[in-house]
Design a protein around this motif. Sequence first.
Motif, PDB file in Angstrom:
ATOM      1  N   VAL A  50       0.937  -1.251   0.029  1.00  0.00           N
ATOM      2  CA  VAL A  50       0.005  -0.132   0.040  1.00  0.00           C
ATOM      3  C   VAL A  50       0.976   1.362  -0.103  1.00  0.00           C
ATOM      4  N   TYR A  51       1.976   1.341   0.902  1.00  0.00           N
ATOM      5  CA  TYR A  51       2.895   2.314   0.921  1.00  0.00           C
ATOM      6  C   TYR A  51       3.457   2.773  -0.662  1.00  0.00           C
ATOM      7  N   LYS A  52       3.897   1.819  -1.006  1.00  0.00           N
ATOM      8  CA  LYS A  52       4.607   1.810  -2.318  1.00  0.00           C
ATOM      9  C   LYS A  52       3.559   2.564  -3.506  1.00  0.00           C
ATOM     10  N   ASN A  53       2.423   1.931  -3.418  1.00  0.00           N
ATOM     11  CA  ASN A  53       1.502   2.526  -4.510  1.00  0.00           C
ATOM     12  C   ASN A  53       0.742   3.910  -4.343  1.00  0.00           C
ATOM     13  N   GLY A  54       1.189   4.472  -3.161  1.00  0.00           N
ATOM     14  CA  GLY A  54       0.440   5.734  -2.684  1.00  0.00           C
ATOM     15  C   GLY A  54       1.587   6.848  -2.716  1.00  0.00           C
ATOM     16  N   MET A  55       3.007   6.581  -2.911  1.00  0.00           N
ATOM     17  CA  MET A  55       4.258   7.510  -2.541  1.00  0.00           C
ATOM     18  C   MET A  55       4.291   8.542  -3.499  1.00  0.00           C
ATOM     19  N   TYR A  56       3.700   8.203  -4.720  1.00  0.00           N
ATOM     20  CA  TYR A  56       3.890   9.288  -5.873  1.00  0.00           C
ATOM     21  C   TYR A  56       2.895   9.573  -6.688  1.00  0.00           C
ATOM     22  N   VAL A  57       1.695   9.081  -6.370  1.00  0.00           N
ATOM     23  CA  VAL A  57       0.446   9.404  -7.203  1.00  0.00           C
ATOM     24  C   VAL A  57      -0.363  10.257  -6.975  1.00  0.00           C
ATOM     25  N   GLY A  58      -0.841  11.015  -7.857  1.00  0.00           N
ATOM     26  CA  GLY A  58      -1.669  12.054  -7.798  1.00  0.00           C
ATOM     27  C   GLY A  58      -2.861  12.154  -6.893  1.00  0.00           C
ATOM     28  N   ILE A  59      -3.266  13.160  -6.286  1.00  0.00           N
ATOM     29  CA  ILE A  59      -4.476  13.319  -5.506  1.00  0.00           C
ATOM     30  C   ILE A  59      -5.502  13.899  -6.231  1.00  0.00           C
ATOM     31  N   PRO A  60      -6.767  13.065  -6.385  1.00  0.00           N
ATOM     32  CA  PRO A  60      -7.586  13.945  -7.206  1.00  0.00           C
ATOM     33  C   PRO A  60      -8.096  15.274  -6.814  1.00  0.00           C
ATOM     34  N   ASN A  63      -3.186  19.427  -6.856  1.00  0.00           N
ATOM     35  CA  ASN A  63      -1.856  19.335  -7.485  1.00  0.00           C
ATOM     36  C   ASN A  63      -0.724  18.476  -6.883  1.00  0.00           C
ATOM     37  N   GLU A  64      -1.234  17.783  -5.691  1.00  0.00           N
ATOM     38  CA  GLU A  64      -0.290  17.156  -4.692  1.00  0.00           C
ATOM     39  C   GLU A  64      -0.497  15.614  -5.045  1.00  0.00           C
ATOM     40  N   LYS A  65       0.716  15.002  -4.299  1.00  0.00           N
ATOM     41  CA  LYS A  65       0.852  13.618  -4.633  1.00  0.00           C
ATOM     42  C   LYS A  65       1.053  13.029  -3.210  1.00  0.00           C
ATOM     43  N   VAL A  95      -6.391  22.105   0.483  1.00  0.00           N
ATOM     44  CA  VAL A  95      -4.982  21.429   0.178  1.00  0.00           C
ATOM     45  C   VAL A  95      -4.188  22.327   1.036  1.00  0.00           C
ATOM     46  N   GLY A  96      -4.445  23.690   1.426  1.00  0.00           N
ATOM     47  CA  GLY A  96      -3.477  24.483   2.010  1.00  0.00           C
ATOM     48  C   GLY A  96      -3.808  24.005   3.492  1.00  0.00           C
ATOM     49  N   ILE A  97      -4.501  23.648   4.210  1.00  0.00           N
ATOM     50  CA  ILE A  97      -5.000  23.214   5.704  1.00  0.00           C
ATOM     51  C   ILE A  97      -4.043  22.006   5.635  1.00  0.00           C
ATOM     52  N   ALA A  98      -4.236  20.882   4.802  1.00  0.00           N
ATOM     53  CA  ALA A  98      -3.512  19.785   4.576  1.00  0.00           C
ATOM     54  C   ALA A  98      -1.945  19.938   4.483  1.00  0.00           C
ATOM     55  N   ARG A  99      -1.555  20.794   3.768  1.00  0.00           N
ATOM     56  CA  ARG A  99      -0.108  21.353   3.941  1.00  0.00           C
ATOM     57  C   ARG A  99       0.542  21.607   5.043  1.00  0.00           C
ATOM     58  N   GLU A 100      -0.483  22.558   5.585  1.00  0.00           N
ATOM     59  CA  GLU A 100       0.032  23.268   6.931  1.00  0.00           C
ATOM     60  C   GLU A 100       0.056  22.113   7.790  1.00  0.00           C
ATOM     61  N   PHE A 228      -4.312   4.012 -22.157  1.00  0.00           N
ATOM     62  CA  PHE A 228      -3.321   4.805 -21.709  1.00  0.00           C
ATOM     63  C   PHE A 228      -4.011   6.215 -21.389  1.00  0.00           C
ATOM     64  N   ALA A 229      -4.854   6.857 -22.036  1.00  0.00           N
ATOM     65  CA  ALA A 229      -5.405   8.267 -21.716  1.00  0.00           C
ATOM     66  C   ALA A 229      -6.245   8.061 -20.509  1.00  0.00           C
ATOM     67  N   ALA A 230      -7.055   7.138 -20.341  1.00  0.00           N
ATOM     68  CA  ALA A 230      -7.737   6.877 -19.208  1.00  0.00           C
ATOM     69  C   ALA A 230      -6.952   6.795 -17.886  1.00  0.00           C
ATOM     70  N   SER A 231      -5.829   6.008 -17.943  1.00  0.00           N
ATOM     71  CA  SER A 231      -5.106   5.712 -16.747  1.00  0.00           C
ATOM     72  C   SER A 231      -4.000   7.144 -16.556  1.00  0.00           C
ATOM     73  N   ALA A 232      -3.701   7.684 -17.745  1.00  0.00           N
ATOM     74  CA  ALA A 232      -2.918   8.941 -17.356  1.00  0.00           C
ATOM     75  C   ALA A 232      -3.449  10.097 -16.765  1.00  0.00           C
ATOM     76  N   ALA A 233      -4.833  10.173 -16.901  1.00  0.00           N
ATOM     77  CA  ALA A 233      -5.664  10.998 -16.543  1.00  0.00           C
ATOM     78  C   ALA A 233      -5.814  10.807 -14.786  1.00  0.00           C
ATOM     79  N   ARG A 234      -6.200   9.346 -14.655  1.00  0.00           N
ATOM     80  CA  ARG A 234      -6.538   8.857 -13.431  1.00  0.00           C
ATOM     81  C   ARG A 234      -5.255   9.167 -12.466  1.00  0.00           C
ATOM     82  N   MET A 235      -4.234   8.711 -12.871  1.00  0.00           N
ATOM     83  CA  MET A 235      -3.006   8.596 -12.044  1.00  0.00           C
ATOM     84  C   MET A 235      -2.124  10.241 -11.590  1.00  0.00           C
ATOM     85  N   SER A 236      -2.905  11.249 -12.851  1.00  0.00           N
ATOM     86  CA  SER A 236      -2.301  12.571 -12.339  1.00  0.00           C
ATOM     87  C   SER A 236      -3.336  13.374 -11.670  1.00  0.00           C
TER      88      SER A 236
END
Length: 418
Positions: A50-60, A63-65, A95-100, A228-236
Motif C-alpha cells: 500500500v505504501y509503495k502505491n501511494g508514494m508518488y501518485v496524484g491526489i484527485p 496538484n499534490e501527490k 489543500v492549504g490546510i493539509a499542507r499546514e 493509456f489516456a484513461a490511466s494517465a488522467a486518473r494517475m495525474s
Amino acid sequence: MRFLEQYLEKEVRPALGCTEPGAIAFCVALAASKLEGKTEKVHVTTSVNVYKNGMYVGIPGTNEKGNEFAAALGAICGDADLQLEALRPCRVESVGIAREMIDKGLVSVICDQDLSGVFIEATVSNHNHSVLCRITGSHTNVVSLEIDGEKVRSSERFVPSDALEFTPEEIFESIREITELEIEKIFEGIEMNLEIARFGLKKMLPSKETFSYHENVSLGYKIRNYCFAASAARMSGVPLPVMSSSGSGNQGIVATLPVALTGEYFQKSRKDIAKAVALSHLFSGYIKNKLGRVAPICGCVTAAGTGAAAGITYLLGGARETIEQAMLTILSSTTGIMCDGAKESCSLKAGLGGQEAYSCALLAMDNLGVNSEQGFISNTLDRSIENIQVLLSKGMSKIDSAIVEVLENRKRKTKSPE
C-alpha cells in the motif's frame, strides 16, 4: 442474489484516484468521523504494498501527490460513506490546510516492512480522544474501529462479506444467462471509464495538428490509446471516477475498455458486450484472488490484461479452449512486469496490457500463441497461476521492499539541501 450480480456489487465499484491512497483517505475519514472534536494529529501505518502505491501518485482535484496528503485530506474533508471516493467532497481550499498539517509534523504515514497485502491502520487524535481504524484484506474491509481503546460495533456495517471464491467453470456458467440489471451495471462501468479516457485523449495527448506522426487507426492502437489516456488522467489526479475491478482502478480500465472497444468495432450486441466484459472482470478477479490483491507484478497487465484477452476472444467467437489459449499467451508474454508504485507512467503499462490482450486474442483465434507447456506456463490456467505464485513467493518476495527503498532514497535526496 446471482453470483455475477454479487461479484459486480462487491468487486466492480467506482473509485476516485488511485485505490491505495483512496483507501488511506477512507480509513482516516472513517476514524475522524468517530472522533469527538477537531482532528489534531493523524498517524497511519501501512503494508509495504500500500505504501509503495501511494508514494508518488496524484491526489484527485489537487496538484499534490502521496500518502501524507491522502491521509491529511481524509481527516479534513473526507467522507467515509463514499469509501474509495472519500475525497470527492474535498475542495482546493482544503489543500492549504493539509499542507499546514503536514509541515507541522501532524500527519505521518509509515511503512511496516513486515506487512504485505492490503493493510492500513489509521489513528486520529486530539487532546481528549483517539480513534483507531484498521483495514485488512481488501481496500474497504474494516476489521476494527476503536474509540479510546473501546471497539465500536457500528464498524460492522463497513465490513463486506467474505472474499468470493469461484472456479473457471462458475465464471463461464455465470455469463450464460445475464440479467438486465447486470448488463446495466457493466455498462455503467464502461461509460464511466470511457468518459475519463475521452478526457485524457483530449487533454493529455497531442492534438492532431501538433502530433508529428501519422495516426495509426488500427483497433489495437485505439485500445492502447484509450487505456493509456484513461490511466494517465486518473494517475495525474483528474477528479473523475473510474469503475475499478478487484480493488484497482487501472485494472478496471484494462478489464473494460479493450473489450468494449472491440465489441463496438465488430458491431456486437449490447448483451454480448456485457457478457464479454463480465468474463473479463471475473477472470481478472480470479487471478487477483490467486496472486494477491496487491502483488510485486503489475496487475493491470497480468490480471486485467488476461481477463480482457478472455473477453475479446469470447466476442470474436472463440470457444472455451481458445479463450484459455489467449489467456495463457498473454500470461507468457507479460508476467514479470513489475509494479514499481502508482504514478503517471502506469498509463504505459495500462496501454500495453490493453493492446496485448487484443493481440493475444487474435493469435488464439488463429490457433497461434502458447498452447503447450513452456517455461512457467503449464497446460492449464490454474497450473500456470500456481507456477506464478511460486515465482512471486520465492523469486520476487523482496522486490516491493527494494522499490520502497529506492523511492525513499529519492525522497530524502529531494528534501536534503544542496
